[in-house]
Each structure stands twice: as structure tokens, then as C-alpha cells.
Design an enzyme around this catalytic site. Structure first.
Site, PDB file in Angstrom:
ATOM      1  N   ILE A 235       0.826  -1.223   0.000  1.00  0.00           N
ATOM      2  CA  ILE A 235       0.000   0.000   0.000  1.00  0.00           C
ATOM      3  C   ILE A 235       0.854   1.263   0.000  1.00  0.00           C
ATOM      4  CG2 ILE A 235      -2.057  -1.022   1.050  1.00  0.00           C
ATOM      5  CD1 ILE A 235      -1.102  -0.024   3.769  1.00  0.00           C
TER       6      ILE A 235
ATOM      7  N   GLY B 284       8.691   3.807  -0.669  1.00  0.00           N
ATOM      8  CA  GLY B 284       9.498   5.026  -0.750  1.00  0.00           C
ATOM      9  C   GLY B 284      10.957   4.667  -0.597  1.00  0.00           C
ATOM     10  N   SER B 285      11.783   5.679  -0.352  1.00  0.00           N
ATOM     11  CA  SER B 285      13.228   5.413  -0.235  1.00  0.00           C
ATOM     12  C   SER B 285      13.479   4.517   0.980  1.00  0.00           C
ATOM     13  CB  SER B 285      13.980   6.730  -0.063  1.00  0.00           C
ATOM     14  OG  SER B 285      13.432   7.408   1.063  1.00  0.00           O
TER      15      SER B 285
ATOM     16  N   VAL C 221       5.472  -0.480   2.397  1.00  0.00           N
ATOM     17  CA  VAL C 221       4.440  -0.665   3.419  1.00  0.00           C
ATOM     18  C   VAL C 221       3.397  -1.631   2.859  1.00  0.00           C
ATOM     19  CG1 VAL C 221       2.669   0.471   4.826  1.00  0.00           C
ATOM     20  CG2 VAL C 221       4.790   1.667   4.314  1.00  0.00           C
TER      21      VAL C 221
ATOM     22  N   ASP D  59      10.969  15.856   7.138  1.00  0.00           N
ATOM     23  CA  ASP D  59      10.539  15.399   5.805  1.00  0.00           C
ATOM     24  C   ASP D  59       9.030  15.571   5.626  1.00  0.00           C
ATOM     25  OD1 ASP D  59      10.900  12.349   3.779  1.00  0.00           O
ATOM     26  OD2 ASP D  59      10.761  14.467   3.252  1.00  0.00           O
TER      27      ASP D  59
HETATM   28  C1  LIG Z   1      -4.981   3.461   0.130  1.00  0.00           C
HETATM   29  O1  LIG Z   1      -4.845   3.030   1.431  1.00  0.00           O
HETATM   30  C2  LIG Z   1      -3.666   3.257   2.074  1.00  0.00           C
HETATM   31  C3  LIG Z   1      -3.698   3.197   3.466  1.00  0.00           C
HETATM   32  C4  LIG Z   1      -2.525   3.420   4.205  1.00  0.00           C
HETATM   33  C5  LIG Z   1      -1.337   3.693   3.543  1.00  0.00           C
HETATM   34  C6  LIG Z   1      -0.111   3.907   4.379  1.00  0.00           C
HETATM   35  O2  LIG Z   1      -0.171   3.746   5.595  1.00  0.00           O
HETATM   36  C7  LIG Z   1       1.155   4.336   3.775  1.00  0.00           C
HETATM   37  C8  LIG Z   1       2.300   4.593   4.500  1.00  0.00           C
HETATM   38  N1  LIG Z   1       2.311   4.404   5.892  1.00  0.00           N
HETATM   39  C9  LIG Z   1       3.356   4.742   6.738  1.00  0.00           C
HETATM   40  C10 LIG Z   1       4.617   5.161   6.267  1.00  0.00           C
HETATM   41  C11 LIG Z   1       5.627   5.499   7.196  1.00  0.00           C
HETATM   42  O3  LIG Z   1       6.868   5.911   6.818  1.00  0.00           O
HETATM   43  C12 LIG Z   1       7.125   6.039   5.434  1.00  0.00           C
HETATM   44  C13 LIG Z   1       5.363   5.436   8.577  1.00  0.00           C
HETATM   45  C14 LIG Z   1       6.388   5.820   9.589  1.00  0.00           C
HETATM   46  O4  LIG Z   1       7.547   5.348   9.545  1.00  0.00           O
HETATM   47  O5  LIG Z   1       6.011   6.615  10.467  1.00  0.00           O
HETATM   48  C15 LIG Z   1       4.132   5.018   9.036  1.00  0.00           C
HETATM   49  C16 LIG Z   1       3.125   4.665   8.117  1.00  0.00           C
HETATM   50 CL1  LIG Z   1       1.562   4.161   8.691  1.00  0.00          CL
HETATM   51  C17 LIG Z   1      -1.289   3.742   2.160  1.00  0.00           C
HETATM   52  C18 LIG Z   1      -2.461   3.524   1.409  1.00  0.00           C
END
Ligand SMILES: COc1ccc(C(=O)/C=C\Nc2cc(OC)c(C(=O)O)cc2Cl)cc1
Length: 289
Positions: free
Chosen positions: A21, A24-25, A29, A151
Site C-alpha cells: 500500500i 518510498g526510499s 508498506v 521530511d
Molecule cells: C490506500 O490506502 C492506504 C492506506 C494506508 C497507507 C499507508 O499507511 C502508507 C504509509 N504508511 C506509513 C509510512 C511510514 O513511513 C514512510 C510510517 C512511519 O515510519 O512513520 C508510518 C506509516 Cl503508517 C497507504 C495507502
């Protein structure tokens, strides 16, 4: 950690990993489902080897010997002590010393990133206003906990099913002691288009982290409304020149209020000491309108 390939999904302890979902670098996830509490989570998967490799690339000049893994463990320690409605919640970390992967389990923020840019369908001023206000509260909380996010960008603002905002990705954050956060590791952290001018002056690597977060939040607000970042260029060096030299331009054909433009201009003030602060933003005309 018990890992077994149940059908096509990886099972990690009580979590069944589903589709990707986010990425990134940092890594990626995946959606994860916990049979224990019949709840979905966001599982951030990091590769320790990749982190170590990345550090080799990013390492510049005399830097404190923090291995990139230390940074991740520091992010985890920081995240564990945070508790605010506008900051993502770390649930637990699965870290098997014998495994290359490190798994960070977060509460799922159902709608994901608030906006993918560039886009021809940016947010209305009203929606951007609501997202900005909650992001500001989250950032105020982080700064109060002596944490510089470093960031801030639309990709790190996640939207809950009820339209609330949670700030994510403290992967490059800086914890500061004492009164202010003079970032001195000259880290090449942050996403180029959202970096403040004072972070781009070679050699001068003492800058106020809080003011740099405000700049990034200003560039984020601009991109939520106009669909793209305030400064664009074909190369990173050219982009950095524009960030340092050019004044902010607002697209003619885009109708927005004067109060919004004034707020953005005060956040994208080149001189960090003249830039509006988080406390001042809380009483800004547009923010309180
Ligand atoms: C379409 O539905 C979606 C529902 C949730 C997501 C999603 O959660 C994406 C990134 N999440 C995260 C990234 C993080 O870092 C890069 C951290 C952190 O390290 O703090 C925490 C989270 Cl949660 C994407 C699509």
C-alpha cells in the site's frame, strides 16, 4: 518470528501480510491483517542491508558515526513515546536479529496519503484548511517533544476514514536537546522540493530545524492547493537555486483567498529568522478563519 508461506501471503506471527500500500526510499508498506484482533494494520518493511548500503551513499563529510540502523532504532524509540491524534501510532516492531527485514506495525490510516502530487485535481481551500490545521497540531506536538520531522510533505500526511490527518515517517527526524534544534549533521534529509533555503547552503550546516519544518509545511500547503510544489526545475541543483532565489508565484487562473496567499508567503519566507513560527501560525488569520 514465525514465518510461513500460507498460500500466497506471508504470515508474521499473528499478522498476515496482504498487498503493498506504500513505498518510498525507506522501503515499502504492506497491508497486514491480524487474526488475533481481526484488525488491519500498516506494516512498514525495512531491509537492514539496504539501510546500511544507503548510508554509504548518503554519508557526506564528517558525520557522527550513527549507523543507519541506529537511526531506525532511534526512530522506533521516538515513535514508542509519542501519543497524539495527529501522529501515526506505532503498535509494535518485529525484529529478528537473524533476519534482514525489520517490520514496524502501525495503526492503519485507511485513506492513505492526503494527495499525490503533481495532480490536476488538487484540494479545495476548505479541505486544505482542515488538513493543514491538523498537520499543524501534529507538528506542534512533535516540536514540543523536541523532535524535528525533517521530511514534511503530502506523501507523509495520511488521511483517516473520517478525514483526520496523521503525520507519518519519522525516519529522518532529528531529536534535539536543549532549547532549539540546530541541525548540524548537514543531513541530506528531506525531499528536495520541500527543503528550506537555509538547509541548502553548503558548509553552513547550522540551521533551525523547527523553521525548516515550517517551510516544508508551507510548501506542502501550496502543493495541496495548487497541485504541485512551489519551485520546480529540471535538475536538483537548479531546483535548489530557485528555492534560494525565486519568490513564490501563485497560478493566475487559480482563485484563492488573500489570507491563504499571505499565510503561504509567511511560511515560505527565505530568511528563517523572519519566517512565521508554529505558535504564530496558530493565530494566523487564514488558519483561524
Ligand atoms: C490506500 O490506502 C492506504 C492506506 C494506508 C497507507 C499507508 O499507511 C502508507 C504509509 N504508511 C506509513 C509510512 C511510514 O513511513 C514512510 C510510517 C512511519 O515510519 O512513520 C508510518 C506509516 Cl503508517 C497507504 C495507502
Amino acid at each position: 518470528i514465525s514465518i510461513d508461506q500460507t498460500g500466497s501471503f506471508l504470515q508474521l506471527n499473528q499478522y498476515r501480510l496482504m498487498e503493498q500500500i506504500g513505498q518510498g526510499s525507506y522501503g515499502l508498506v504492506k497491508l497486514a491483517y491480524s487474526e488475533e484482533d481481526s484488525t488491519h494494520y500498516a506494516m512498514k518493511i525495512l531491509s537492514k542491508k539496504r539501510l546500511l548500503r544507503q548510508a554509504g551513499l548518503m554519508r557526506r563529510g564528517p558525520r557522527k558515526a550513527t549507523s543507519p540502523l541506529d537511526r531506525v532504532y532511534r526512530e522506533i524509540a521516538v515513535l514508542k513515546k509519542l501519543d497524539h491524534p495527529n501522529v501515526v501510532k506505532l503498535v509494535e516492531v518485529l525484529d529478528d536479529p537473524l533476519e534482514d527485514s525489520l517490520y514496524m506495525v502501525f495503526e492503519l490510516v485507511k485513506q492513505g496519503e492526503v494527495l499525490r502530487i503533481p495532480t490536476d485535481n488538487p484540494l479545495s481551500e476548505k479541505r486544505a484548511w482542515s488538513i493543514f490545521r491538523e498537520s499543524l497540531l501534529g507538528l506542534e506536538y512533535l516540536h514540543h517533544q523536541k523532535i524535528i520531522h525533517a521530511d514534511i510533505k503530502p506523501g507523509n500526511l495520511l488521511l483517516t476514514e473520517f478525514g483526520h490527518v496523521k503525520i507519518a515517517d519519522l525516519g529522518v527526524c532529528n531529536e534535539f536537546l536543549g532549547e532549539d534544534a540546530t541541525i548540524s549533521n548537514g543531513s541530506t534529509a528531506g525531499t528536495p522540493a520541500f527543503r528550506a533555503p537555509e538547509t541548502l547552503i553548503p558548509g553552513q550546516n547550522q540551521y533551525c530545524g523547527r523553521a525548516a519544518d515550517v517551510w516544508a509545511l508551507g510548501a506542502t500547503l501550496y502543493s495541496l492547493i495548487f497541485g504541485n510544489v512551489p519551485f520546480l526545475a529540471d535538475s536538483v541543483p537548479l531546483l535548489y537555486e530557485k528555492i534560494k532565489q525565486d519568490s513564490v508565484k501563485f497560478p493566475e487562473n487559480h482563485k484563492v483567498t488573500e489570507n491563504l496567499k499571505s499565510c503561504i508567503i509567511q511560511m515560505l519566507e527565505k530568511n528563517a529568522t523572519h519566517r512565521i513560527t508554529v505558535p504564530q501560525l496558530k493565530t494566523n488569520k487564514w488558519v483561524t478563519s
